[in-house]
Design a protein around this motif. Structure first.
Motif, short mmCIF file in Angstrom:
data_model
loop_
_atom_site.label_atom_id
_atom_site.label_comp_id
_atom_site.label_asym_id
_atom_site.label_seq_id
_atom_site.Cartn_x
_atom_site.Cartn_y
_atom_site.Cartn_z
N ALA A 322 55.66 61.57 -127.19
CA ALA A 322 54.47 60.73 -127.05
C ALA A 322 54.83 59.32 -126.59
CB ALA A 322 53.72 60.67 -128.38
N LYS A 323 55.92 58.78 -127.11
CA LYS A 323 56.31 57.42 -126.75
C LYS A 323 56.67 57.34 -125.27
CE LYS A 323 59.29 53.64 -128.33
NZ LYS A 323 60.31 53.23 -129.32
N VAL A 324 57.41 58.33 -124.78
CA VAL A 324 57.77 58.35 -123.36
C VAL A 324 56.53 58.47 -122.50
CG1 VAL A 324 59.00 59.63 -121.58
CG2 VAL A 324 60.04 59.31 -123.83
N MET A 325 55.61 59.34 -122.89
CA MET A 325 54.39 59.53 -122.12
C MET A 325 53.60 58.23 -121.98
SD MET A 325 54.10 62.68 -121.04
CE MET A 325 55.82 62.38 -120.62
N LEU A 326 53.53 57.49 -123.07
CA LEU A 326 52.78 56.23 -123.03
C LEU A 326 53.46 55.18 -122.17
CD1 LEU A 326 51.50 55.91 -126.71
CD2 LEU A 326 50.28 56.74 -124.71
N LYS A 327 54.81 55.16 -122.20
CA LYS A 327 55.54 54.22 -121.34
C LYS A 327 55.29 54.54 -119.87
CE LYS A 327 57.77 52.00 -124.66
NZ LYS A 327 57.56 50.57 -124.93
N LEU A 328 55.31 55.84 -119.53
CA LEU A 328 55.05 56.23 -118.15
C LEU A 328 53.60 55.98 -117.76
CD1 LEU A 328 57.03 59.62 -118.16
CD2 LEU A 328 57.73 57.48 -117.08
N ALA A 329 52.68 56.22 -118.69
CA ALA A 329 51.26 55.99 -118.41
C ALA A 329 50.99 54.52 -118.12
CB ALA A 329 50.42 56.44 -119.60
N ARG A 330 51.67 53.63 -118.82
CA ARG A 330 51.48 52.20 -118.56
C ARG A 330 51.91 51.86 -117.14
NH1 ARG A 330 54.48 46.87 -120.97
NH2 ARG A 330 56.32 48.13 -120.53
N LEU A 331 53.02 52.41 -116.70
CA LEU A 331 53.49 52.15 -115.33
C LEU A 331 52.50 52.70 -114.31
CD1 LEU A 331 57.28 52.97 -115.74
CD2 LEU A 331 56.35 50.77 -115.00
N ILE A 332 52.01 53.91 -114.54
CA ILE A 332 51.08 54.53 -113.58
C ILE A 332 49.80 53.72 -113.48
CG2 ILE A 332 49.72 56.60 -113.12
CD1 ILE A 332 51.91 58.22 -114.53
N LEU A 333 49.25 53.33 -114.61
CA LEU A 333 48.01 52.54 -114.59
C LEU A 333 48.23 51.19 -113.94
CD1 LEU A 333 46.52 53.26 -118.14
CD2 LEU A 333 45.72 54.15 -115.96
N GLU A 364 52.56 49.00 -128.75
CA GLU A 364 53.80 48.52 -128.15
C GLU A 364 53.54 47.97 -126.76
OE1 GLU A 364 56.81 51.48 -128.28
OE2 GLU A 364 56.63 51.83 -130.45
N GLY A 365 54.13 46.83 -126.47
CA GLY A 365 53.94 46.21 -125.16
C GLY A 365 52.50 45.80 -124.94
N ASN A 366 52.09 45.85 -123.70
CA ASN A 366 50.71 45.46 -123.36
C ASN A 366 49.89 46.68 -122.92
OD1 ASN A 366 52.04 45.93 -120.94
ND2 ASN A 366 50.87 44.39 -119.82
N LEU A 367 50.20 47.85 -123.50
CA LEU A 367 49.50 49.07 -123.10
C LEU A 367 48.00 48.96 -123.32
CD1 LEU A 367 49.49 51.96 -122.10
CD2 LEU A 367 50.04 52.73 -124.42
N LEU A 368 47.60 48.41 -124.46
CA LEU A 368 46.17 48.27 -124.72
C LEU A 368 45.50 47.39 -123.66
CD1 LEU A 368 45.85 47.86 -128.60
CD2 LEU A 368 45.29 49.85 -127.20
N ASP A 369 46.18 46.32 -123.25
CA ASP A 369 45.62 45.43 -122.22
C ASP A 369 45.44 46.18 -120.90
OD1 ASP A 369 45.64 43.04 -123.86
OD2 ASP A 369 47.81 43.12 -123.66
N VAL A 370 46.44 47.01 -120.55
CA VAL A 370 46.37 47.77 -119.30
C VAL A 370 45.22 48.77 -119.35
CG1 VAL A 370 47.61 49.38 -117.81
CG2 VAL A 370 48.82 47.46 -118.84
N ILE A 371 45.07 49.44 -120.50
CA ILE A 371 43.98 50.42 -120.63
C ILE A 371 42.63 49.74 -120.54
CG2 ILE A 371 42.91 52.07 -122.20
CD1 ILE A 371 45.67 52.71 -123.29
N ILE A 372 42.47 48.64 -121.25
CA ILE A 372 41.19 47.92 -121.24
C ILE A 372 40.88 47.42 -119.84
CG2 ILE A 372 39.99 45.87 -122.09
CD1 ILE A 372 41.51 46.25 -124.73
N ASP A 373 41.90 46.91 -119.14
CA ASP A 373 41.70 46.43 -117.76
C ASP A 373 41.31 47.58 -116.84
OD1 ASP A 373 42.01 44.25 -115.70
OD2 ASP A 373 43.48 45.69 -114.93
N THR A 374 41.89 48.74 -117.05
CA THR A 374 41.54 49.91 -116.24
C THR A 374 40.09 50.32 -116.49
OG1 THR A 374 43.83 50.70 -116.29
CG2 THR A 374 42.12 52.31 -115.74
N VAL A 375 39.72 50.40 -117.76
CA VAL A 375 38.36 50.80 -118.12
C VAL A 375 37.34 49.81 -117.54
CG1 VAL A 375 36.77 51.01 -120.06
CG2 VAL A 375 39.03 52.07 -120.18
N ARG A 376 37.69 48.53 -117.56
CA ARG A 376 36.76 47.50 -117.08
C ARG A 376 36.44 47.67 -115.59
NH1 ARG A 376 39.55 43.50 -118.48
NH2 ARG A 376 38.45 42.73 -120.33
#
Length: 863
Positions: A322-333, A364-376
């Motif tokens: 799960a941790k690896v998936m989230l790190k990769l998801a942050r890069l993709i987004l 961890e990191g700024n993943l939440l910020d990236v997700i919120i920015d994507t949703v916006r």
């Protein structure tokens, strides 16, 4: 001699009663304590959803009209053609490509194939470029065929059935490539990536239909058509521009050097983890890559080497951690992917967030910020599925208290407020469009429901205009039961606070929306109970809210319709002997039907506090009959809150005991119904019934009925309860009963005078209202006094006189030892009560006692 002027008629009130037109602060407080009261109740219980799903098991939505919660996901679901850098000048595709002339015969050239039956079908022609692409590796590890690197065109056909391989004619490639031939390295990076979404690969087992040239992605990419993909999402751009006009900027020497020295080494090491490796090290590399790309301003769609970066990341998406998936998801987004890839990464986030043990990994990191920015920045009309999955992930995370606080501080509410404003402005045409929009709204409102629990977010709901936007959602999507239930849960939490009640009550048409929902979803207990709870909160302390609610056309009819429906349902349940106790509550509580009645009756009680509305409600025979039916059929022990709320509502109605009102016509019947509460051990029920009797005993017929049923004796007995409120309610009834001479004997026979003196001694100095009521009872009781000792008793007379003298002394009465802990406002209130209420009646009673007090006893007349 002039005739003496006529004497003024004696006022029909005791001397200690202030005129009706005089409103002292003490009188206002006394009325509030003894009569009209707003009711309190618990918020409807919402059991925690055990399984994290998009829509929940109780959802009313059809599975055909919503994205699934279960799906398979791997690296092959990510399309490498997305990784092409932003294209340059676009050319208008040809509507029809003529058959090319046969090229000159060359010794090693392949023979020319026969033309296909369909003139628009592309001809398979193997060229040197085709062979080059056939041997190049695709992003998901399969072999790329001909010019099929474009999503939705020939790649989809060739990837599933090699025997149906189709390629583009050589001259067409030249038309779109331009005069300058591209190098083999750039051909490898070539793909769509111009902002428009590609058609997803269909399953390999699905039959393939012929593809016409005009349906290829080459055409749809330029026109940015919105298509429906296999996942049910609307295909198109994600709200940004579909390309940059003009020629794409070439990579500078500095950029190439930065990439080769900083990015490429990390990428190469990450590539070594595709088929194995240490996940912890891969996570470190992902963080390093994100930092390097951010410093080099290479995040987003304008990155020159975006293709290479995405290729490597996509190949790593078969990892299970799960941790690896989230790190990769942050890069993709962060690289601003679109189309199917955006939907797939949304599914990835959703998949990881379904396990609550992964919640803290999102911090961890700024993943939440990236997700919120994507949703916006998502457009629900073109990125429906991606939006639903991303919002669904945030919904799950918001259920975690720790993550919810972080979401609130990182702009989640701001993003949702912006989204709701956009959604409320979107035109909704057709059932399917409304359902798709509803899928998005369910996820948003569910997240807001969780975020409404925190104290830090409550003020933001008002500041960001979320109350108004949610009201608009209520008006435009009132048929959507799932969304309306979420909105009701949000308002249920917010209206527990007075400031939110005031803000929500001021929103135009809010009461009209709530009443419309009650009419529309009358049989939906979960929704009805919450709307009634909200209305009860809004009308508890705000008289303007009471007026606004009652001013809505047919407001009373709507409330009575709900009352009737659930009274009938409760009757059926009782007759059938069904146990409808709500499940999942910490303690056994009321049934679902009773809970609706509790919340509804509270609304009626709160409305009746307003004088104009109270008169109209007290005149309603239907409403009063149902309230009396509850008292007659329910037991205060098993249905405590329902019975207590009902009696309290009747108490409010009894304040409007005017001629022609329903309460006046049924006062005797009501008095009989309440007697059963006096015979129970339930102290609260006894207090509530006594309060009603305090108002009803203003009528002599009621006093006579109570005397016949030994109620005066019961009231005297309650003076020994030790409870201030019980004693206060009993005194209110005794004041009226002692107005009748034939009912005064019960006070003497039951030792009432002695008990009243004890009440004055125990509570008088701390409660001047209660002390005043004791003096009023004794004043009414001693109207025909001839001897103080004979009337009150020798010992009682002495103790009573001493207490009255002591309490009438201002210095003693206002002793600081009793009032030092009170604020200035409360001290002023107590002084006002002492001066305006206690002193007048106490001084008159003391004068009467002293006047008829003698050391000699009167002898009876000889017979």
């Amino acid at each position: 001699m002039e005739p003496s002027p006529p004497r003024k008629p004696k006022p029909d009130r005791a001397f200690y009663e202030a005129p009706d037109h005089v409103q002292t602060s003490a009188k206002i407080i006394n009325e509030a304590r003894s009569s009209l009261r707003a009711l309190k109740t618990n918020r409807p219980f919402t059991p925690r959803q055990e399984e994290r799903t998009l829509f929940g098991k109780s959802s009313s939505r059809s599975p055909d009209n919503r994205p699934p919660s279960a799906f398979s996901l791997g690296s092959h679901h990510f399309d490498g053609s997305e990784s092409r850098p932003v294209s340059g000048t676009r050319l208008t595709p040809l509507d029809h490509v003529p058959e090319p002339k046969s090229p000159p015969t060359i010794k090693d050239s392949p023979p020319c194939p026969k033309p296909p039956p369909d003139p628009n079908r592309p001809v398979r022609r193997v060229t040197s470029r085709t062979r080059l692409l056939q041997h190049s590796s695709s992003i998901d590890g399969t072999t790329e065929v001909s010019l099929g690197t474009k999503t939705g065109s020939l790649q989809d056909i060739s990837s599933a059935q090699n025997d149906h391989e189709v390629s583009m004619p050589d001259f067409e490639r030249r038309v779109h490539s331009g005069p300058k031939e591209r190098t083999s390295q750039f051909l490898e990076e070539r793909g769509e990536g111009d902002g428009s979404e590609g058609v997803p690969r269909p399953p390999s087992s699905a039959p393939r239909s012929p593809v016409k040239m005009k349906d290829t992605k080459r055409e749809s990419g330029y026109k940015s058509e919105s298509r429906e993909g296999s996942s049910g999402s609307s295909r198109g751009s994600s709200g940004g521009k579909t390309g940059s006009p003009g020629k794409r900027e070439e990579e500078t020497t500095e950029e190439a050097t930065y990439y080769n020295q900083k990015v490429l080494p990390i990428m190469e090491e990450m590539g070594g983890h595709i088929k194995g490796g240490d996940d912890d090290r891969l996570c470190e590399l992902c963080d390093q890559l994100y930092t390097v790309l951010h410093k080099g301003q290479m995040l987003g769609r304008m990155c020159k080497r975006r293709a290479s970066v995405l290729k490597t990341i996509f190949k790593l998406l078969d990892k299970e951690g799960a941790k690896v998936m989230l790190k990769l998801a942050r890069l993709i987004l962060a690289l601003k992917i679109t189309g199917n890839n955006l939907t797939s990464v949304g599914k990835l986030l959703f998949k990881v967030s379904r396990d609550e043990h992964n919640d803290l990994l999102f911090l961890e990191g700024n993943l939440l910020d990236v997700i919120i920015d994507t949703v916006r920045t998502l457009d629900p009309s073109t990125s429906h599925d991606a939006m639903v999955y991303c919002l669904g992930a945030v919904k799950f995370l918001s259920g975690n208290t720790t993550v919810a606080k972080q979401l609130a501080t990182r702009g989640c509410l701001q993003a949702y407020a912006q989204l709701l404003k956009t959604l409320n402005k979107m035109p909704v045409e057709g059932t399917k469009s409304r359902e798709r929009l509803g899928n998005v709204l369910i996820q948003i409102t569910a997240s807001l429901r969780n975020l409404a629990d925190t104290n830090t977010t409550r003020e933001k709901f008002e500041e960001l205009g979320l109350l108004e936007e949610l009201t608009k959602v209520t008006a435009s999507h009132c048929q959507d039961r799932d969304t309306m239930l979420n909105v009701a849960r949000i308002f249920s939490k917010l209206t527990l606070h007075t400031d939110c009640c005031v803000a929500l009550a001021s929103v135009p048409s809010i009461f009209k929306c709530f009443l419309h929902l009650l009419s529309l979803h009358l049989q939906r207990e979960g929704l009805v109970v919450r709307i009634c709870f909200i209305l009860g909160n809004l009308t508890a302390k705000n008289d303007e809210a009471r007026i606004s609610l009652f001013a809505v056309p047919k407001a009373l009819d709507t409330l009575m319709a709900v009352f009737k429906a659930y009274m009938e349902l409760d009757l059926k349940t009782s007759e059938s002997g069904l146990s409808e106790q709500s499940s999942g509550t910490p303690e056994a509580g009321p049934s679902k039907t009773e809970d609706v009645l509790i919340k509804l009756i509270r609304v009626i009680a709160n409305l009746s506090i307003n004088e104009d509305i109270g008169h109209k409600l007290a005149a309603s025979h239907t409403c009063l009959e149902w309230l009396m039916q509850i008292i007659d059929t329910k037991d205060v022990t098993s249905s405590e809150e329902l019975v207590l709320n009902t009696v309290a509502t009747i108490n409010n109605f009894s304040y409007y005991l005017t001629k022609g009102s329903a309460i006046a016509e049924k006062q005797l019947q009501l008095a009989k119904s309440l007697m059963k509460l006096l015979l129970t051990d339930h102290m609260e029920g006894l207090v509530e019934a006594s309060r009603v009797y305090g108002n009803l005993t203003r009528q002599k017929a009621v006093r006579d009925l109570l005397a016949q049923n030994k109620v005066p004796e019961i009231m005297v007995t309650l003076l020994d309860s030790g409870s201030r409120e019980v004693v206060y309610s009993s005194c209110g009834v005794l004041i009226n009963l002692m107005a009748d001479e034939n009912k005064r004997d019960s006070l003497q026979l039951e030792g009432g005078v002695k008990k009243l003196v004890e009440v004055l001694r125990d509570f008088g100095h701390n409660d001047w209202q209660l002390a005043t009521m004791v003096c009023q009872i004794l004043w009414n009781y001693s109207t025909k006094i001839t001897s103080s000792n004979a009337c009150f008793g020798e010992q009682e007379t002495r103790e009573l006189s001493e207490l009255l003298v002591l309490y009438l002394d201002e210095e003693t009465a206002m002793d600081g030892s009793f009032t030092s802990s009170l604020d200035d406002g409360m001290q002023d209130y107590l002084r006002d009560i002492w001066e305006t209420e206690f002193c007048p009646v106490a001084s008159q009673l003391l004068s009467r006692i002293e006047k008829y007090q003698s050391e000699f006893e009167l002898l009876e007349a000889p017979s």
